[in-house]
Scaffold this active site. Structure first.
Site, PDB file in Angstrom:
ATOM      1  N   LYS A  35       1.008  -0.770  -0.063  1.00  0.00           N
ATOM      2  CA  LYS A  35      -0.223  -0.072   0.220  1.00  0.00           C
ATOM      3  C   LYS A  35       0.739   1.370   0.225  1.00  0.00           C
ATOM      4  O   LYS A  35       0.672   1.903  -0.707  1.00  0.00           O
ATOM      5  CB  LYS A  35      -1.107  -0.115   1.449  1.00  0.00           C
ATOM      6  CG  LYS A  35      -2.408   0.834   1.151  1.00  0.00           C
ATOM      7  CD  LYS A  35      -2.945   0.404   2.900  1.00  0.00           C
ATOM      8  CE  LYS A  35      -3.809  -0.596   2.529  1.00  0.00           C
ATOM      9  NZ  LYS A  35      -4.765  -0.736   3.727  1.00  0.00           N
ATOM     10  N   GLU A 152     -17.033   7.527   0.906  1.00  0.00           N
ATOM     11  CA  GLU A 152     -16.477   7.017  -0.503  1.00  0.00           C
ATOM     12  C   GLU A 152     -17.167   7.376  -1.539  1.00  0.00           C
ATOM     13  O   GLU A 152     -18.157   7.287  -1.983  1.00  0.00           O
ATOM     14  CB  GLU A 152     -16.938   5.281  -0.094  1.00  0.00           C
ATOM     15  CG  GLU A 152     -15.502   5.209   0.430  1.00  0.00           C
ATOM     16  CD  GLU A 152     -15.222   3.060   0.978  1.00  0.00           C
ATOM     17  OE1 GLU A 152     -15.428   2.948  -0.282  1.00  0.00           O
ATOM     18  OE2 GLU A 152     -15.511   3.052   2.070  1.00  0.00           O
ATOM     19  N   ASN A 208     -24.737   7.722  11.942  1.00  0.00           N
ATOM     20  CA  ASN A 208     -24.190   6.776  10.408  1.00  0.00           C
ATOM     21  C   ASN A 208     -25.840   5.932  11.171  1.00  0.00           C
ATOM     22  O   ASN A 208     -25.900   5.297  10.540  1.00  0.00           O
ATOM     23  CB  ASN A 208     -22.549   5.836  10.646  1.00  0.00           C
ATOM     24  CG  ASN A 208     -21.776   6.019  10.345  1.00  0.00           C
ATOM     25  OD1 ASN A 208     -22.373   6.996   8.977  1.00  0.00           O
ATOM     26  ND2 ASN A 208     -20.987   5.390   9.763  1.00  0.00           N
ATOM     27  N   CYS A 260     -18.587   0.582   6.805  1.00  0.00           N
ATOM     28  CA  CYS A 260     -19.159   1.895   7.733  1.00  0.00           C
ATOM     29  C   CYS A 260     -19.899   1.460   8.487  1.00  0.00           C
ATOM     30  O   CYS A 260     -20.124   0.609   9.664  1.00  0.00           O
ATOM     31  CB  CYS A 260     -18.769   3.220   7.473  1.00  0.00           C
ATOM     32  SG  CYS A 260     -17.012   3.595   6.706  1.00  0.00           S
ATOM     33  N   LYS A 263     -21.355  -2.455  10.199  1.00  0.00           N
ATOM     34  CA  LYS A 263     -20.028  -2.937  10.792  1.00  0.00           C
ATOM     35  C   LYS A 263     -21.221  -1.750  12.567  1.00  0.00           C
ATOM     36  O   LYS A 263     -20.709  -1.833  13.358  1.00  0.00           O
ATOM     37  CB  LYS A 263     -19.097  -2.840  10.737  1.00  0.00           C
ATOM     38  CG  LYS A 263     -17.997  -1.815  10.471  1.00  0.00           C
ATOM     39  CD  LYS A 263     -17.079  -1.261  11.754  1.00  0.00           C
ATOM     40  CE  LYS A 263     -16.408   0.051  11.104  1.00  0.00           C
ATOM     41  NZ  LYS A 263     -15.943   0.592  11.308  1.00  0.00           N
TER      42      LYS A 263
HETATM   43  C1  UGA Z   1     -20.981   6.652   5.388  1.00  0.00           C
HETATM   44  C2  UGA Z   1     -22.023   8.175   5.652  1.00  0.00           C
HETATM   45  O1  UGA Z   1     -22.396   8.720   4.721  1.00  0.00           O
HETATM   46  C3  UGA Z   1     -20.304   8.645   5.829  1.00  0.00           C
HETATM   47  O2  UGA Z   1     -21.007   9.799   6.422  1.00  0.00           O
HETATM   48  C4  UGA Z   1     -19.020   7.798   7.061  1.00  0.00           C
HETATM   49  O3  UGA Z   1     -18.267   9.252   7.221  1.00  0.00           O
HETATM   50  C5  UGA Z   1     -18.586   6.956   6.271  1.00  0.00           C
HETATM   51  O4  UGA Z   1     -20.309   5.483   5.588  1.00  0.00           O
HETATM   52  C6  UGA Z   1     -18.256   6.131   7.880  1.00  0.00           C
HETATM   53  O5  UGA Z   1     -18.825   6.225   8.820  1.00  0.00           O
HETATM   54  O6  UGA Z   1     -16.614   6.302   7.360  1.00  0.00           O
HETATM   55  P1  UGA Z   1     -19.815   5.251   3.228  1.00  0.00           P
HETATM   56  O7  UGA Z   1     -19.996   4.355   3.918  1.00  0.00           O
HETATM   57  O8  UGA Z   1     -19.174   6.294   1.634  1.00  0.00           O
HETATM   58  O9  UGA Z   1     -20.609   6.561   4.067  1.00  0.00           O
HETATM   59  O10 UGA Z   1     -21.497   5.361   1.750  1.00  0.00           O
HETATM   60  P2  UGA Z   1     -23.272   5.537   2.068  1.00  0.00           P
HETATM   61  O11 UGA Z   1     -23.177   7.281   1.085  1.00  0.00           O
HETATM   62  O12 UGA Z   1     -23.229   6.062   3.711  1.00  0.00           O
HETATM   63  O13 UGA Z   1     -24.051   4.437   1.545  1.00  0.00           O
HETATM   64  C7  UGA Z   1     -23.594   3.529   2.273  1.00  0.00           C
HETATM   65  C8  UGA Z   1     -24.924   2.245   2.003  1.00  0.00           C
HETATM   66  O14 UGA Z   1     -26.155   2.432   1.483  1.00  0.00           O
HETATM   67  C9  UGA Z   1     -24.531   2.104   0.274  1.00  0.00           C
HETATM   68  O15 UGA Z   1     -24.418   0.473   0.089  1.00  0.00           O
HETATM   69  C10 UGA Z   1     -25.651   3.205  -0.350  1.00  0.00           C
HETATM   70  O16 UGA Z   1     -25.596   2.474  -1.814  1.00  0.00           O
HETATM   71  C11 UGA Z   1     -27.051   2.781   0.933  1.00  0.00           C
HETATM   72  N1  UGA Z   1     -27.930   3.325   0.492  1.00  0.00           N
HETATM   73  C12 UGA Z   1     -27.796   5.150   0.896  1.00  0.00           C
HETATM   74  C13 UGA Z   1     -28.897   3.311   0.287  1.00  0.00           C
HETATM   75  O17 UGA Z   1     -29.448   1.972   0.332  1.00  0.00           O
HETATM   76  N2  UGA Z   1     -30.449   4.116   0.000  1.00  0.00           N
HETATM   77  C14 UGA Z   1     -29.895   6.004   0.193  1.00  0.00           C
HETATM   78  O18 UGA Z   1     -30.821   6.118   0.133  1.00  0.00           O
HETATM   79  C15 UGA Z   1     -29.019   5.970   0.113  1.00  0.00           C
END
Ligand code: UGA
Length: 433
Positions: A35, A152, A208, A260, A263
């Protein structure tokens, strides 16, 4: 400022590059030699839009370097802990071994007045425990907890232009050091909340948990919509106009995944139980259960669409990552669906613009192709489970010429069902008539 970032995964690598971009002198440290070599060469070992550009530009200024030796963190004024806190094997709790190892590794290298800043998502109480250790083993240094809210796919923007800054501190000095680190964001008017350790730790998991609850809420509505012939997308639009509710994170589909949300809600529940407050967060178990049910719903719809069995049927699975614009397949609902369908005897061909390498490492038994056309060719059924732009833009007429049977399951509720039906497709969404 002189900054070290310990842990160079999705969070740490972006944080290190962004801090250097802001003008700080940064060293990124990770135990993974592969990495570190990739990052030093300007090639992040994962897909994150915009990261290669800032890595290259920051490295060229001489302000960013990478190392596998924690001793290279010595001399930094601020040390960010950005290691992972995955779910521990066999339990819902978070595994803190990487946080503890990074912290212990730093202790001998802390200069006078150094500030250790936790960014990792941890169970409430961790900062107080580490703070006490610091007071004992390295009283010349202090500790702050500064949770990260980046998504992400938008990690670079979220780090350079955060929507809020949260500092959990033991003293005012720590807050002023962090103000220096984030001067650009503060001058741009970013709201900043200075609080205690426990609140800062809780802010992260509460955020979260709220997002996960919002998604599971709309997925529960989609189950009821399916039973009644209602349309969950119109429902989400209608309730989303209420500013108190808001339309974002109300997209029903195959559910949430990633490194995220899943878990974090489990670890939060486990921590509440340890604190004797299990009842307060018992609803998060239901949030988790609703979420996992969505994967099964998509599999059930596939079986139904193919007349009761998927055995030896060719199924094109569009998407393996947990969301678009990422190569991350950790706890990915899309990959889970592909694996389950394969388990039922289907000839699954999975495709994804960025996630195949990671998916193959976890599930080498699946068939993968980088070509959407190849995945679609001869398919009896198409299952869209990650809403990459390319899949949303598929033309129903052209796609219809490639497949063997015009059947599609829209596991993300992103297709224009009318247009697909008009082109002769049998289409099913989640909670859509
Ligand atoms: C999430 C949080 O949004 C961030 O604010 C946080 O910093 C991050 O976790 C973390 O703890 O590090 P992330 O895991 O990148 O970010 O992804 P999200 O954009 O939150 O999406 C999470 C999941 O929810 C995805 O599988 C997405 O497809 C799903 N999702 C999202 C839905 O099924 N419906 C929605 O309306 C929105």
């Amino acid at each position: 400022m002189r900054i070290s970032v310990i842990g160079c995964g999705y969070l740490g690598a972006v944080h290190a590059a962004a801090m250097a971009e802001l003008g700080h002198q940064v060293v990124g440290v990770d135990v993974d030699e592969r990495k570190i070599a990739a990052l030093a060469a300007g090639h992040p070992p994962f897909f994150e839009p915009g990261l290669p550009e800032i890595l290259t530009s920051a490295t060229a200024t001489g302000r960013l370097r990478f190392s596998t030796d924690i001793a290279d963190a010595a001399g930094s004024e601020v040390h960010f802990l950005a290691v992972g806190t995955p779910q521990a094997a066999g339990t819902n709790a978070a595994d803190l071994r990487y946080v503890d190892a990074a912290f212990d590794g730093l202790l001998p290298h802390l200069a006078d007045g150094a500030l250790v800043v936790g960014k990792s998502t941890v169970p409430v109480g961790t900062a107080a425990r580490l703070g006490a250790r610091l007071a004992d083993a390295a009283p010349q240094a202090s500790l702050a907890w500064n949770p990260e809210f980046l998504r992400e796919g938008f990690a670079v923007k979220d780090t350079l232009e955060p929507d809020r800054l949260v500092y959990g501190v033991g003293d005012e000095h720590a807050a002023s050091v962090l103000d220096h680190v984030y001067r650009a964001a503060i001058e741009a008017g970013t709201p900043r909340i200075v609080t205690d350790y426990a609140t800062a730790e809780l802010v992260k998991v509460a955020a979260n948990a709220f997002l996960a609850t919002k998604i599971s809420f709309i997925n529960a509505m989609s189950e009821v919509a399916d039973a009644t012939g209602a349309d969950v997308t119109a429902l989400a639009d209608a309730i989303g106009h209420d500013a108190r509710i808001g339309r974002r994170f109300l997209n029903a589909g195959v559910g949430f995944g990633g490194g995220c949300l899943p878990k974090d809600i489990r670890a939060f529940t486990a921590r509440a139980e340890e604190l004797g407050r299990g009842d307060s967060l018992a609803f998060l178990k239901e949030v988790d259960a609703i979420n996992l049910r969505q994967r099964q719903r998509v599999v059930d719809l596939a079986v139904e669409a193919l007349g009761g069995s998927v055995f030896r049927k060719r199924i094109a699975v569009l998407g393996v990552t947990f969301k678009p614009d990422s190569d991350d397949v950790r706890d990915s609902p899309a990959l889970d669906v592909a694996v389950q369908l394969t388990g039922l005897g289907a000839d699954v061909v999975a495709t994804d613009p960025e996630g195949i390498e990671n998916a193959r490492a976890r599930h080498p038994q699946l068939d993968y192709t980088t070509s959407t056309r190849e995945a679609l060719s001869g398919a009896d059924l198409v299952v869209l489970v990650t809403e990459w732009r390319e899949y949303r833009a598929l033309d129903p007429v052209e796609t219809g010429r490639l497949v063997a049977g015009r059947r599609i399951i829209d596991g993300r509720n992103v297709l224009d069902l009318g247009a697909w039906r008009a082109a002769g497709w049998q289409v099913r969404g989640l909670g859509r008539p």
